[in-house]
Scaffold this motif. Structure first.
Motif, PDB file in Angstrom:
ATOM      1  N   LYS A   1     -16.351 -20.870   1.411  1.00 58.29           N
ATOM      2  CA  LYS A   1     -17.038 -21.139   2.460  1.00 58.29           C
ATOM      3  C   LYS A   1     -18.458 -20.878   2.077  1.00 58.29           C
ATOM      4  O   LYS A   1     -19.686 -21.363   3.033  1.00 58.29           O
TER       5      LYS A   1
ATOM      6  N   SER B   1     -22.956 -17.025   3.338  1.00 58.99           N
ATOM      7  CA  SER B   1     -23.705 -17.039   4.574  1.00 58.99           C
ATOM      8  C   SER B   1     -22.426 -17.668   5.560  1.00 58.99           C
ATOM      9  O   SER B   1     -22.951 -17.589   6.724  1.00 58.99           O
ATOM     10  N   HIS B   2     -21.749 -18.469   5.167  1.00 58.33           N
ATOM     11  CA  HIS B   2     -21.036 -19.275   6.382  1.00 58.33           C
ATOM     12  C   HIS B   2     -19.480 -18.382   6.437  1.00 58.33           C
ATOM     13  O   HIS B   2     -18.865 -19.075   7.364  1.00 58.33           O
ATOM     14  N   THR B   3     -19.361 -17.331   5.821  1.00 57.77           N
ATOM     15  CA  THR B   3     -18.367 -16.555   6.084  1.00 57.77           C
ATOM     16  C   THR B   3     -18.477 -15.197   7.091  1.00 57.77           C
ATOM     17  O   THR B   3     -19.709 -14.880   6.740  1.00 57.77           O
ATOM     18  N   THR B   4     -17.761 -15.239   7.919  1.00 55.30           N
ATOM     19  CA  THR B   4     -17.893 -14.130   8.973  1.00 55.30           C
ATOM     20  C   THR B   4     -16.912 -13.064   8.824  1.00 55.30           C
ATOM     21  O   THR B   4     -15.965 -13.103   8.289  1.00 55.30           O
TER      22      THR B   4
END
Length: 93
Positions: free
Chosen positions: A25, A28-31
């Motif tokens: 992902k 920056s798009h991984t939480t």
């Protein structure tokens, strides 16, 4: 008493899961919640090992640099070209 820096199975698993998500992902798009979900751990367990997502990334980078450094040392110990050692060193930068 300071915490041991020795890798634990849980810590290693979190690193593995996080790196998979970072590649799938993007960082920056991984939480943190996604890391917890995939690793099947609680948020508290994650923060016990890593205070932030950035901390996980820093550990991954450190692991990659350590690996490259060991490869460079191995190449020079085996008498391989200093040019190869130099290329390995540059790749760590």
């Amino acid at each position: 008493m300071a915490r041991s820096r020795k890798p634990t199975p849980t810590r290693a698993y979190i690193i593995k899961v996080a790196s998979e998500l970072f590649f799938e992902k993007g960082f920056s798009h991984t939480t943190a919640a996604e890391i917890c979900d995939r690793a099947e751990i609680s948020k508290g367990n994650l923060t016990f090992y890593f205070h932030t997502k950035e901390h996980i990334l820093a550990v991954l980078v450190e692991m990659m640099i350590d690996y490259q450094w060991k490869e460079m040392e191995k190449a020079t110990d085996e008498g391989k070209s200093s040019l190869l050692a130099y290329c390995l060193e540059l790749s760590t930068l």
